[in-house]
Motif scaffolding. Structure first.
Motif, PDB file in Angstrom:
ATOM      1  N   LYS A  31     -42.933  25.349   4.044  1.00  0.00           N
ATOM      2  CA  LYS A  31     -42.443  25.899   5.302  1.00  0.00           C
ATOM      3  C   LYS A  31     -43.487  25.764   6.411  1.00  0.00           C
ATOM      4  O   LYS A  31     -43.143  25.545   7.579  1.00  0.00           O
ATOM      5  CB  LYS A  31     -42.065  27.359   5.122  1.00  0.00           C
ATOM      6  CG  LYS A  31     -40.829  27.574   4.265  1.00  0.00           C
ATOM      7  CD  LYS A  31     -40.528  29.066   4.135  1.00  0.00           C
ATOM      8  CE  LYS A  31     -39.280  29.284   3.274  1.00  0.00           C
ATOM      9  NZ  LYS A  31     -38.975  30.739   3.135  1.00  0.00           N
ATOM     10  N   THR A  52     -45.973  21.557  14.638  1.00  0.00           N
ATOM     11  CA  THR A  52     -45.826  20.546  15.692  1.00  0.00           C
ATOM     12  C   THR A  52     -47.148  19.794  15.769  1.00  0.00           C
ATOM     13  O   THR A  52     -48.136  20.286  16.336  1.00  0.00           O
ATOM     14  CB  THR A  52     -45.495  21.191  17.041  1.00  0.00           C
ATOM     15  OG1 THR A  52     -44.291  21.974  16.908  1.00  0.00           O
ATOM     16  CG2 THR A  52     -45.284  20.140  18.102  1.00  0.00           C
ATOM     17  N   ARG A 103     -42.509  23.667   9.979  1.00  0.00           N
ATOM     18  CA  ARG A 103     -42.435  24.238  11.322  1.00  0.00           C
ATOM     19  C   ARG A 103     -43.606  23.831  12.230  1.00  0.00           C
ATOM     20  O   ARG A 103     -43.693  24.304  13.365  1.00  0.00           O
ATOM     21  CB  ARG A 103     -42.377  25.771  11.230  1.00  0.00           C
ATOM     22  CG  ARG A 103     -43.614  26.426  10.695  1.00  0.00           C
ATOM     23  CD  ARG A 103     -43.563  27.957  10.844  1.00  0.00           C
ATOM     24  NE  ARG A 103     -44.672  28.612  10.176  1.00  0.00           N
ATOM     25  CZ  ARG A 103     -44.629  29.040   8.921  1.00  0.00           C
ATOM     26  NH1 ARG A 103     -43.536  28.897   8.195  1.00  0.00           N
ATOM     27  NH2 ARG A 103     -45.691  29.618   8.370  1.00  0.00           N
TER      28      ARG A 103
END
Length: 210
Positions: A177, A183, A181
């Protein structure tokens, strides 16, 4: 009256007797007492002359050039005895050959690859989250997950997976996870210039909060 005088016999009529006379003993000559021998005069060794302190050579200040056209007087020149040092000149040690000069080290190029990978590692550790829920609060797992992921040059995620598990499903899922998520920044211009994608692997350590 005269007839009654008896004639005297001459004295030589008596027999002459020779008597042996013992020789007279000559007195023993008295020897003069022996004079005492003169005492030996101690040998006086000459004392070692005290070492004379060497006086530093007098420095002769340069005289300004004379403006007169007459030659300088011979008395003005320093005597050779004054210029010479009191102590003998020490032998000059032979000079060592000059060591070959080494070229200056070339400045190392900045490690762009290491800097970019370090930025990604620090970024993922800053956004990771410990798993939540009832099971995580009861088990309170702890460990390190080694996760891999592939990025394009623009920083977009292509794929990811677990390279080394922490033996906890909760922690492995939390690592997935974290990568999902994230960037990611794009590749620097000099980072893997001949590749459109690159595979990374990062260790993520999880510990329960106290």
């Amino acid at each position: 009256m005269i007839s009654n005088v008896r004639p005297l016999k001459p004295a030589y009529d008596e027999p002459f007797k020779l008597e042996m006379v013992e020789p007279l003993e000559m007195p023993t000559p008295v020897q003069a007492p022996a004079l005492p021998r003169p005492l030996a005069t101690p040998e006086v060794k000459p004392e070692a002359a005290a070492p004379q302190r060497s006086q530093p050579a007098r420095q002769i200040e340069p005289q300004p050039p004379s403006t007169s056209s007459l030659p300088a007087s011979p008395a003005a020149a320093p005597a050779p005895a004054q210029q010479a040092s009191a102590t003998p000149a020490e032998p000059v040690a032979p000079s060592k050959p000059a060591e070959p000069t080494q070229p200056a080290p070339v400045a190392a190029k900045p490690n762009i690859d290491g800097e970019y990978i370090g930025r990604i590692r620090s970024y993922l550790n800053s956004i990771k989250r410990y798993p939540s829920g009832r099971e995580a609060s009861q088990l309170r797992p702890e460990g390190t997950v080694k996760i891999w992921f592939v990025l394009r040059r623009d920083g977009s995620l292509v794929d990811s997976g677990i390279e080394q598990s922490s033996n906890s499903i909760l922690l492995d899922e939390a690592a997935r996870k974290t990568v999902g998520r994230a960037t990611f920044p794009g590749f620097p211009e000099q980072f893997m210039a001949d590749q459109e994608t690159h595979r990374f692997s990062v260790d993520l350590q999880f510990r329960p909060a106290n």
